[in-house]
Motif scaffolding. Structure first.
Motif, PDB file in Angstrom:
ATOM      1  N   ALA A   1      42.063  13.560 -60.772  1.00 29.39           N
ATOM      2  CA  ALA A   1      40.832  13.328 -61.531  1.00 29.39           C
ATOM      3  C   ALA A   1      39.696  12.877 -60.623  1.00 29.39           C
ATOM      4  CB  ALA A   1      41.085  12.284 -62.629  1.00 29.39           C
ATOM      5  N   THR A   2      39.988  11.999 -59.672  1.00 29.88           N
ATOM      6  CA  THR A   2      38.955  11.514 -58.755  1.00 29.88           C
ATOM      7  C   THR A   2      38.425  12.640 -57.881  1.00 29.88           C
ATOM      8  OG1 THR A   2      40.017   9.335 -58.710  1.00 29.88           O
ATOM      9  CG2 THR A   2      38.437   9.830 -56.956  1.00 29.88           C
ATOM     10  N   ALA A   3      39.329  13.475 -57.367  1.00 33.56           N
ATOM     11  CA  ALA A   3      38.902  14.594 -56.523  1.00 33.56           C
ATOM     12  C   ALA A   3      37.986  15.549 -57.298  1.00 33.56           C
ATOM     13  CB  ALA A   3      40.124  15.340 -55.993  1.00 33.56           C
ATOM     14  N   LEU A   4      38.334  15.831 -58.537  1.00 33.71           N
ATOM     15  CA  LEU A   4      37.518  16.745 -59.333  1.00 33.71           C
ATOM     16  C   LEU A   4      36.187  16.116 -59.730  1.00 33.71           C
ATOM     17  CD1 LEU A   4      40.283  18.240 -61.653  1.00 33.71           C
ATOM     18  CD2 LEU A   4      39.125  19.378 -59.747  1.00 33.71           C
ATOM     19  N   ARG A   5      36.173  14.802 -59.900  1.00 37.30           N
ATOM     20  CA  ARG A   5      34.927  14.138 -60.294  1.00 37.30           C
ATOM     21  C   ARG A   5      33.942  14.017 -59.146  1.00 37.30           C
ATOM     22  NH1 ARG A   5      36.100   8.649 -63.105  1.00 37.30           N
ATOM     23  NH2 ARG A   5      34.012   8.947 -63.965  1.00 37.30           N
ATOM     24  N   VAL A   6      34.457  13.753 -57.951  1.00 36.07           N
ATOM     25  CA  VAL A   6      33.532  13.588 -56.813  1.00 36.07           C
ATOM     26  C   VAL A   6      33.042  14.934 -56.297  1.00 36.07           C
ATOM     27  CG1 VAL A   6      34.546  11.386 -56.140  1.00 36.07           C
ATOM     28  CG2 VAL A   6      35.421  13.493 -55.123  1.00 36.07           C
ATOM     29  N   ARG A   7      33.815  15.993 -56.497  1.00 38.08           N
ATOM     30  CA  ARG A   7      33.394  17.309 -56.036  1.00 38.08           C
ATOM     31  C   ARG A   7      32.511  18.019 -57.059  1.00 38.08           C
ATOM     32  NH1 ARG A   7      37.643  20.850 -52.817  1.00 38.08           N
ATOM     33  NH2 ARG A   7      35.637  21.582 -52.030  1.00 38.08           N
ATOM     34  N   ARG A   8      32.520  17.543 -58.302  1.00 36.49           N
ATOM     35  CA  ARG A   8      31.686  18.079 -59.377  1.00 36.49           C
ATOM     36  C   ARG A   8      31.872  19.587 -59.539  1.00 36.49           C
ATOM     37  NH1 ARG A   8      31.568  14.441 -62.497  1.00 36.49           N
ATOM     38  NH2 ARG A   8      30.257  15.832 -63.752  1.00 36.49           N
ATOM     39  N   VAL A   9      33.096  19.968 -59.899  1.00 38.36           N
ATOM     40  CA  VAL A   9      33.387  21.353 -60.224  1.00 38.36           C
ATOM     41  C   VAL A   9      32.858  21.639 -61.625  1.00 38.36           C
ATOM     42  CG1 VAL A   9      35.207  23.079 -60.492  1.00 38.36           C
ATOM     43  CG2 VAL A   9      35.431  21.264 -58.781  1.00 38.36           C
ATOM     44  N   ALA A  10      32.127  22.724 -61.777  1.00 43.00           N
ATOM     45  CA  ALA A  10      31.483  23.043 -63.050  1.00 43.00           C
ATOM     46  C   ALA A  10      32.509  23.092 -64.176  1.00 43.00           C
ATOM     47  CB  ALA A  10      30.759  24.388 -62.946  1.00 43.00           C
ATOM     48  N   LEU A  11      32.168  22.505 -65.290  1.00 41.10           N
ATOM     49  CA  LEU A  11      32.962  22.445 -66.526  1.00 41.10           C
ATOM     50  C   LEU A  11      34.216  21.599 -66.355  1.00 41.10           C
ATOM     51  CD1 LEU A  11      33.284  23.311 -69.464  1.00 41.10           C
ATOM     52  CD2 LEU A  11      34.528  25.325 -68.679  1.00 41.10           C
ATOM     53  N   ILE A  12      34.986  21.832 -65.279  1.00 46.51           N
ATOM     54  CA  ILE A  12      36.225  21.083 -65.089  1.00 46.51           C
ATOM     55  C   ILE A  12      35.932  19.602 -64.902  1.00 46.51           C
ATOM     56  CG2 ILE A  12      38.238  20.791 -63.609  1.00 46.51           C
ATOM     57  CD1 ILE A  12      38.153  23.737 -63.007  1.00 46.51           C
ATOM     58  N   SER A  13      34.912  19.280 -64.104  1.00 46.87           N
ATOM     59  CA  SER A  13      34.565  17.874 -63.891  1.00 46.87           C
ATOM     60  C   SER A  13      34.111  17.211 -65.185  1.00 46.87           C
ATOM     61  CB  SER A  13      33.463  17.768 -62.836  1.00 46.87           C
ATOM     62  OG  SER A  13      33.931  18.199 -61.577  1.00 46.87           O
ATOM     63  N   SER A  14      33.426  17.963 -66.028  1.00 45.10           N
ATOM     64  CA  SER A  14      32.991  17.413 -67.322  1.00 45.10           C
ATOM     65  C   SER A  14      34.190  17.105 -68.210  1.00 45.10           C
ATOM     66  CB  SER A  14      32.052  18.396 -68.017  1.00 45.10           C
ATOM     67  OG  SER A  14      30.900  18.619 -67.240  1.00 45.10           O
ATOM     68  N   LEU A  15      35.196  17.986 -68.188  1.00 44.71           N
ATOM     69  CA  LEU A  15      36.407  17.737 -68.968  1.00 44.71           C
ATOM     70  C   LEU A  15      37.162  16.526 -68.428  1.00 44.71           C
ATOM     71  CD1 LEU A  15      37.714  21.394 -69.452  1.00 44.71           C
ATOM     72  CD2 LEU A  15      36.551  19.950 -71.132  1.00 44.71           C
ATOM     73  N   VAL A  16      37.184  16.375 -67.112  1.00 44.96           N
ATOM     74  CA  VAL A  16      37.853  15.214 -66.510  1.00 44.96           C
ATOM     75  C   VAL A  16      37.094  13.938 -66.867  1.00 44.96           C
ATOM     76  CG1 VAL A  16      38.533  14.124 -64.341  1.00 44.96           C
ATOM     77  CG2 VAL A  16      38.851  16.578 -64.647  1.00 44.96           C
ATOM     78  N   ASP A  17      35.768  13.990 -66.861  1.00 47.22           N
ATOM     79  CA  ASP A  17      34.970  12.834 -67.282  1.00 47.22           C
ATOM     80  C   ASP A  17      35.302  12.450 -68.729  1.00 47.22           C
ATOM     81  OD1 ASP A  17      33.666  12.599 -64.862  1.00 47.22           O
ATOM     82  OD2 ASP A  17      31.975  13.856 -65.467  1.00 47.22           O
ATOM     83  N   LEU A  18      35.501  13.447 -69.573  1.00 47.23           N
ATOM     84  CA  LEU A  18      35.861  13.187 -70.974  1.00 47.23           C
ATOM     85  C   LEU A  18      37.231  12.521 -71.059  1.00 47.23           C
ATOM     86  CD1 LEU A  18      35.030  13.563 -73.946  1.00 47.23           C
ATOM     87  CD2 LEU A  18      36.179  15.793 -73.874  1.00 47.23           C
ATOM     88  N   TYR A  19      38.165  12.981 -70.236  1.00 47.32           N
ATOM     89  CA  TYR A  19      39.506  12.369 -70.209  1.00 47.32           C
ATOM     90  C   TYR A  19      39.436  10.916 -69.758  1.00 47.32           C
ATOM     91  CZ  TYR A  19      43.657  10.944 -67.597  1.00 47.32           C
ATOM     92  OH  TYR A  19      44.688  10.219 -67.064  1.00 47.32           O
ATOM     93  N   VAL A  20      38.687  10.644 -68.706  1.00 49.95           N
ATOM     94  CA  VAL A  20      38.566   9.271 -68.204  1.00 49.95           C
ATOM     95  C   VAL A  20      37.899   8.378 -69.246  1.00 49.95           C
ATOM     96  CG1 VAL A  20      37.503   7.828 -66.427  1.00 49.95           C
ATOM     97  CG2 VAL A  20      38.556  10.002 -65.795  1.00 49.95           C
ATOM     98  N   SER A  21      36.888   8.913 -69.912  1.00 46.97           N
ATOM     99  CA  SER A  21      36.221   8.150 -70.962  1.00 46.97           C
ATOM    100  C   SER A  21      37.183   7.823 -72.102  1.00 46.97           C
ATOM    101  CB  SER A  21      35.017   8.935 -71.487  1.00 46.97           C
ATOM    102  OG  SER A  21      34.384   8.244 -72.535  1.00 46.97           O
ATOM    103  N   TYR A  22      38.024   8.793 -72.462  1.00 45.56           N
ATOM    104  CA  TYR A  22      39.037   8.562 -73.505  1.00 45.56           C
ATOM    105  C   TYR A  22      40.011   7.470 -73.086  1.00 45.56           C
ATOM    106  CZ  TYR A  22      43.416   9.373 -76.013  1.00 45.56           C
ATOM    107  OH  TYR A  22      44.580   9.202 -76.723  1.00 45.56           O
ATOM    108  N   ALA A  23      40.503   7.539 -71.841  1.00 49.02           N
ATOM    109  CA  ALA A  23      41.486   6.570 -71.363  1.00 49.02           C
ATOM    110  C   ALA A  23      40.912   5.161 -71.307  1.00 49.02           C
ATOM    111  CB  ALA A  23      41.998   6.981 -69.989  1.00 49.02           C
ATOM    112  N   ARG A  24      39.623   5.039 -71.008  1.00 51.08           N
ATOM    113  CA  ARG A  24      39.008   3.727 -70.869  1.00 51.08           C
ATOM    114  C   ARG A  24      38.479   3.173 -72.188  1.00 51.08           C
ATOM    115  NH1 ARG A  24      34.314   3.674 -67.402  1.00 51.08           N
ATOM    116  NH2 ARG A  24      34.636   1.419 -67.353  1.00 51.08           N
ATOM    117  N   SER A  25      38.123   4.046 -73.122  1.00 52.02           N
ATOM    118  CA  SER A  25      37.445   3.607 -74.338  1.00 52.02           C
ATOM    119  C   SER A  25      38.388   3.371 -75.512  1.00 52.02           C
ATOM    120  CB  SER A  25      36.381   4.643 -74.752  1.00 52.02           C
ATOM    121  OG  SER A  25      35.462   4.875 -73.702  1.00 52.02           O
TER     122      SER A  25
END
Length: 228
Positions: free
Chosen positions: A30-54
């Protein structure tokens, strides 16, 4: 009651270690995909992290316990999915998302010049992480990683709500069997047990922090001597 509680300790530790290991690799990806900002995939990973934290952890366990069987039943693995498996999956997803928020700031805390130097040498992303950025980011990530492990130990106690026979569930069975006569003593034993688990985790993380600090100081002195 102590022997009965200790008989459930292997399951508690098993759930904890599986969530710790799987969550760590989930956090790395998740960290690798978030820092590299892969289109669409990084947004989905951000959503997953937000779910896990919220979302509260106990609710994440309920989602795993009641939601994932809807998928496994269609695949013909209805008997595979148990409360223990749901506990491992739910806590792994939670730990991975939470830990990603520890790793990402640690990665960003490394000076930009280190990234540029690695790029100028032709390193790939994974080579840069392994040889240059990763060891430096580890210094920033270790304290937060220790806190994440302690939070995971605390949240393992919630798996009793989905039917996993961990230490907490066993304690409640003991109290019901004894007509709630020894509630204080039972909870006191549990408090000591979880304190010992957290204490061991803290000592291990502390050992790695001190070892990494010594390694970093020796590396810095070597670089300084070489430059002179």
């Amino acid at each position: 009651m102590i022997p009965e509680l200790l008989s459930a300790l292997p399951l508690t530790l098993g759930i904890m270690f599986v969530a710790m290991i799987v969550g760590f690799f989930l956090a790395l990806i998740a960290t690798a995909l978030r820092v590299r900002r892969v289109a669409l995939i990084s947004s989905l990973v951000d959503l997953y992290v937000s779910y896990a934290r919220s979302v509260p952890v106990v609710l994440q366990l309920f989602v795993a316990f009641y939601g994932l069987p809807l998928i496994t039943d269609h695949l013909g693995y209805a008997d595979f999915f148990t409360a223990n498996v749901a506990a491992m999956i739910g806590l792994s997803l939670y730990h991975g998302g939470y830990l990603s928020e520890v790793m990402r700031p640690a990665f960003l805390a490394v000076e930009r010049g280190q990234h540029d130097a690695a790029d100028s040498m032709g390193y790939s992303f994974w080579q840069k992480m392994k040889r240059i950025v990763g060891p430096q980011a580890l210094h920033f990530a270790l304290p937060g990683y220790g806190n994440a492990i302690i939070y995971l130990i605390h949240n393992v106690a919630l798996v009793m709500y989905i039917g996993a026979a961990d230490v907490m569930a066993t304690a409640h069975l003991i109290m019901e069997r004894d007509y709630n006569q020894y509630q204080f003593g039972t909870y006191l034993v549990l408090a000591v047990l979880y304190s010992l688990l957290c204490g061991v985790a803290w000592l291990i993380i502390r050992y790695f922090e001190q070892r990494h600090a010594k390694y970093s100081s020796k590396s810095a002195a070597r670089v300084k001597f070489t430059s002179v």
